[in-house]
Design a protein around this motif. Structure first.
Motif, PDB file in Angstrom:
ATOM      1  N   ALA A 150       0.816  -1.221   0.000  1.00  0.00           N
ATOM      2  CA  ALA A 150       0.000   0.000   0.000  1.00  0.00           C
ATOM      3  C   ALA A 150       0.850   1.273   0.000  1.00  0.00           C
ATOM      4  CB  ALA A 150      -0.960  -0.020   1.183  1.00  0.00           C
ATOM      5  N   VAL A 151       1.774   1.378  -0.953  1.00  0.00           N
ATOM      6  CA  VAL A 151       2.671   2.529  -1.020  1.00  0.00           C
ATOM      7  C   VAL A 151       2.160   3.611  -1.959  1.00  0.00           C
ATOM      8  CG1 VAL A 151       4.986   3.258  -1.750  1.00  0.00           C
ATOM      9  CG2 VAL A 151       4.694   1.222  -0.366  1.00  0.00           C
ATOM     10  N   THR A 152       1.465   3.220  -3.001  1.00  0.00           N
ATOM     11  CA  THR A 152       1.024   4.201  -3.981  1.00  0.00           C
ATOM     12  C   THR A 152      -0.484   4.110  -4.188  1.00  0.00           C
ATOM     13  OG1 THR A 152       1.498   5.093  -6.183  1.00  0.00           O
ATOM     14  CG2 THR A 152       1.469   2.699  -5.985  1.00  0.00           C
ATOM     15  N   PHE A 153      -1.087   5.273  -4.396  1.00  0.00           N
ATOM     16  CA  PHE A 153      -2.528   5.344  -4.600  1.00  0.00           C
ATOM     17  C   PHE A 153      -2.789   5.697  -6.049  1.00  0.00           C
ATOM     18  CE2 PHE A 153      -6.698   7.405  -4.475  1.00  0.00           C
ATOM     19  CZ  PHE A 153      -7.416   6.482  -3.737  1.00  0.00           C
ATOM     20  N   ARG A 154      -3.454   4.796  -6.765  1.00  0.00           N
ATOM     21  CA  ARG A 154      -3.763   5.003  -8.178  1.00  0.00           C
ATOM     22  C   ARG A 154      -5.103   4.376  -8.487  1.00  0.00           C
ATOM     23  NH1 ARG A 154      -3.579   2.090 -12.468  1.00  0.00           N
ATOM     24  NH2 ARG A 154      -2.402   0.382 -11.564  1.00  0.00           N
ATOM     25  N   ALA A 155      -5.903   5.082  -9.273  1.00  0.00           N
ATOM     26  CA  ALA A 155      -7.201   4.593  -9.751  1.00  0.00           C
ATOM     27  C   ALA A 155      -8.099   4.123  -8.599  1.00  0.00           C
ATOM     28  CB  ALA A 155      -7.009   3.492 -10.785  1.00  0.00           C
ATOM     29  N   GLY A 156      -8.099   4.892  -7.521  1.00  0.00           N
ATOM     30  CA  GLY A 156      -8.997   4.617  -6.410  1.00  0.00           C
ATOM     31  C   GLY A 156      -8.570   3.510  -5.469  1.00  0.00           C
ATOM     32  N   GLU A 157      -7.353   2.989  -5.633  1.00  0.00           N
ATOM     33  CA  GLU A 157      -6.892   1.885  -4.782  1.00  0.00           C
ATOM     34  C   GLU A 157      -5.461   2.110  -4.323  1.00  0.00           C
ATOM     35  OE1 GLU A 157      -7.129  -1.960  -6.591  1.00  0.00           O
ATOM     36  OE2 GLU A 157      -9.039  -1.520  -7.541  1.00  0.00           O
ATOM     37  N   TRP A 158      -5.176   1.643  -3.105  1.00  0.00           N
ATOM     38  CA  TRP A 158      -3.798   1.585  -2.635  1.00  0.00           C
ATOM     39  C   TRP A 158      -3.157   0.356  -3.253  1.00  0.00           C
ATOM     40  CZ3 TRP A 158      -1.076   5.262  -0.524  1.00  0.00           C
ATOM     41  CH2 TRP A 158      -1.759   6.327   0.062  1.00  0.00           C
ATOM     42  N   ARG A 159      -1.938   0.525  -3.738  1.00  0.00           N
ATOM     43  CA  ARG A 159      -1.263  -0.553  -4.470  1.00  0.00           C
ATOM     44  C   ARG A 159       0.115  -0.822  -3.889  1.00  0.00           C
ATOM     45  NH1 ARG A 159      -4.124  -1.152  -9.356  1.00  0.00           N
ATOM     46  NH2 ARG A 159      -5.775   0.381  -9.466  1.00  0.00           N
ATOM     47  N   ASP A 160       0.511  -2.080  -4.005  1.00  0.00           N
ATOM     48  CA  ASP A 160       1.832  -2.509  -3.555  1.00  0.00           C
ATOM     49  C   ASP A 160       2.869  -2.182  -4.630  1.00  0.00           C
ATOM     50  OD1 ASP A 160       0.360  -3.619  -1.495  1.00  0.00           O
ATOM     51  OD2 ASP A 160       0.637  -5.687  -2.156  1.00  0.00           O
ATOM     52  N   ILE A 161       4.096  -1.964  -4.173  1.00  0.00           N
ATOM     53  CA  ILE A 161       5.202  -1.792  -5.112  1.00  0.00           C
ATOM     54  C   ILE A 161       6.270  -2.844  -4.829  1.00  0.00           C
ATOM     55  CG2 ILE A 161       4.850   0.688  -5.426  1.00  0.00           C
ATOM     56  CD1 ILE A 161       7.512   0.954  -3.701  1.00  0.00           C
ATOM     57  N   VAL A 162       7.065  -3.112  -5.841  1.00  0.00           N
ATOM     58  CA  VAL A 162       8.224  -3.981  -5.700  1.00  0.00           C
ATOM     59  C   VAL A 162       9.445  -3.073  -5.771  1.00  0.00           C
ATOM     60  CG1 VAL A 162       9.490  -5.966  -6.609  1.00  0.00           C
ATOM     61  CG2 VAL A 162       6.994  -5.866  -6.829  1.00  0.00           C
ATOM     62  N   ARG A 163      10.308  -3.161  -4.753  1.00  0.00           N
ATOM     63  CA  ARG A 163      11.511  -2.327  -4.677  1.00  0.00           C
ATOM     64  C   ARG A 163      12.718  -3.110  -5.161  1.00  0.00           C
ATOM     65  NH1 ARG A 163      12.271   1.983  -1.248  1.00  0.00           N
ATOM     66  NH2 ARG A 163      10.579   2.706  -2.554  1.00  0.00           N
ATOM     67  N   TYR A 164      13.527  -2.461  -5.984  1.00  0.00           N
ATOM     68  CA  TYR A 164      14.762  -3.027  -6.521  1.00  0.00           C
ATOM     69  C   TYR A 164      15.923  -2.108  -6.186  1.00  0.00           C
ATOM     70  CZ  TYR A 164      12.195  -6.366  -9.394  1.00  0.00           C
ATOM     71  OH  TYR A 164      11.397  -7.397  -9.829  1.00  0.00           O
ATOM     72  N   SER A 165      17.126  -2.678  -6.097  1.00  0.00           N
ATOM     73  CA  SER A 165      18.323  -1.866  -5.903  1.00  0.00           C
ATOM     74  C   SER A 165      19.472  -2.403  -6.743  1.00  0.00           C
ATOM     75  CB  SER A 165      18.731  -1.845  -4.428  1.00  0.00           C
ATOM     76  OG  SER A 165      19.237  -3.110  -4.051  1.00  0.00           O
ATOM     77  N   LEU A 166      20.407  -1.501  -7.013  1.00  0.00           N
ATOM     78  CA  LEU A 166      21.642  -1.856  -7.691  1.00  0.00           C
ATOM     79  C   LEU A 166      22.753  -1.090  -6.994  1.00  0.00           C
ATOM     80  CD1 LEU A 166      23.032  -3.290 -10.122  1.00  0.00           C
ATOM     81  CD2 LEU A 166      22.719  -1.149 -11.376  1.00  0.00           C
ATOM     82  N   LEU A 167      23.747  -1.821  -6.492  1.00  0.00           N
ATOM     83  CA  LEU A 167      24.895  -1.188  -5.864  1.00  0.00           C
ATOM     84  C   LEU A 167      26.005  -1.005  -6.882  1.00  0.00           C
ATOM     85  CD1 LEU A 167      25.086  -3.133  -2.473  1.00  0.00           C
ATOM     86  CD2 LEU A 167      23.764  -1.069  -3.038  1.00  0.00           C
ATOM     87  N   ARG A 168      26.794   0.011  -6.672  1.00  0.00           N
ATOM     88  CA  ARG A 168      27.938   0.282  -7.537  1.00  0.00           C
ATOM     89  C   ARG A 168      28.832  -0.960  -7.663  1.00  0.00           C
ATOM     90  NH1 ARG A 168      30.594   4.900  -9.099  1.00  0.00           N
ATOM     91  NH2 ARG A 168      29.111   6.223  -8.009  1.00  0.00           N
ATOM     92  N   THR A 169      28.909  -1.742  -6.592  1.00  0.00           N
ATOM     93  CA  THR A 169      29.791  -2.922  -6.557  1.00  0.00           C
ATOM     94  C   THR A 169      29.136  -4.198  -7.061  1.00  0.00           C
ATOM     95  OG1 THR A 169      29.125  -3.211  -4.249  1.00  0.00           O
ATOM     96  CG2 THR A 169      31.169  -1.978  -4.658  1.00  0.00           C
ATOM     97  N   ASP A 170      27.861  -4.144  -7.381  1.00  0.00           N
ATOM     98  CA  ASP A 170      27.176  -5.339  -7.893  1.00  0.00           C
ATOM     99  C   ASP A 170      27.681  -5.700  -9.288  1.00  0.00           C
ATOM    100  OD1 ASP A 170      25.571  -5.615  -5.648  1.00  0.00           O
ATOM    101  OD2 ASP A 170      23.803  -4.674  -6.577  1.00  0.00           O
ATOM    102  N   PRO A 171      27.742  -7.008  -9.575  1.00  0.00           N
ATOM    103  CA  PRO A 171      28.072  -7.383 -10.957  1.00  0.00           C
ATOM    104  C   PRO A 171      26.947  -6.943 -11.887  1.00  0.00           C
ATOM    105  CG  PRO A 171      27.510  -9.317  -9.633  1.00  0.00           C
ATOM    106  CD  PRO A 171      27.517  -8.137  -8.713  1.00  0.00           C
ATOM    107  N   ARG A 172      27.330  -6.505 -13.082  1.00  0.00           N
ATOM    108  CA  ARG A 172      26.348  -6.050 -14.055  1.00  0.00           C
ATOM    109  C   ARG A 172      26.374  -6.969 -15.267  1.00  0.00           C
ATOM    110  NH1 ARG A 172      26.787  -0.347 -14.262  1.00  0.00           N
ATOM    111  NH2 ARG A 172      25.206  -0.332 -15.857  1.00  0.00           N
ATOM    112  N   PRO A 173      25.216  -7.306 -15.780  1.00  0.00           N
ATOM    113  CA  PRO A 173      25.182  -8.175 -16.973  1.00  0.00           C
ATOM    114  C   PRO A 173      25.833  -7.492 -18.170  1.00  0.00           C
ATOM    115  CG  PRO A 173      22.955  -7.761 -16.102  1.00  0.00           C
ATOM    116  CD  PRO A 173      23.909  -6.933 -15.318  1.00  0.00           C
TER     117      PRO A 173
END
Length: 173
Positions: A150-173
């Motif tokens: 319930a992080v964002t409110f859109r079209a009359g409903e509270w909606r879940d979000i999926v959080r992603y991160s990328l660190l400077r030290t992470d391997p990159r494809p």
């Protein structure tokens, strides 16, 4: 993936009308981006002040074979002043979606942010139902950290979000 050339550059004044039209058209924004009517002139005012390259937010044009195709944005965030990070996103014109352009644009933005700011962490989030964007983030090397309810409110409903991160030290494809 298409052979179109994708690049990022500062937003030109003549592209502001396309941005204003995009962000004020529920159909053009797509299912996961329409949050209601907002001041369409906000981008123009900010462009006049800073060319949309502010301390806390950067917006860059996505150019597809030299033509305006949308924009990427990065907002500086952080829970502690000594550890800021950037939260990123992309918004493309309907005609350029579905061809890998958003993936390439976000990859360019990631490279740019790590090259031109000392941050350790980038974040991106998307609605739980936006599986296409989740695939893009994972393709770019982002790690799924979890679901925030319930992080964002859109079209009359509270909606879940999926959080992603990328660190400077992470391997990159």
């Amino acid at each position: 993936m298409s052979e179109e050339r994708v690049s990022l550059r500062p937003i030109a004044e003549d592209e502001l009308s396309a941005i204003e039209a995009l962000v004020n058209d529920p159909q053009a924004l797509g299912e996961f981006q329409w949050y209601g009517w907002r001041d369409p002139q906000r981008f123009r005012r900010r462009w006049q002040e800073s060319r949309l390259l502010e301390e806390e937010q950067w917006m860059l044009a996505v150019a597809v074979d030299g033509e305006f195709g949308g924009f990427v944005a990065a907002n500086r965030s952080g829970v502690r002043p000594a550890a800021p990070y950037w939260s990123i996103g992309v918004q493309l014109l309907p005609g350029v979606r579905g061809r890998g352009i958003g993936t390439r644009a976000q990859r360019l933005l990631v490279d740019y942010l790590f090259a031109h700011s000392p941050v350790m962490r980038l974040e991106a989030d998307t609605e739980a139902g936006n599986l296409a964007e989740q695939r893009v983030l994972e393709k770019l090397g982002f790690t799924r950290e979890g679901v925030q309810r319930a992080v964002t409110f859109r079209a009359g409903e509270w909606r879940d979000i999926v959080r992603y991160s990328l660190l400077r030290t992470d391997p990159r494809p």
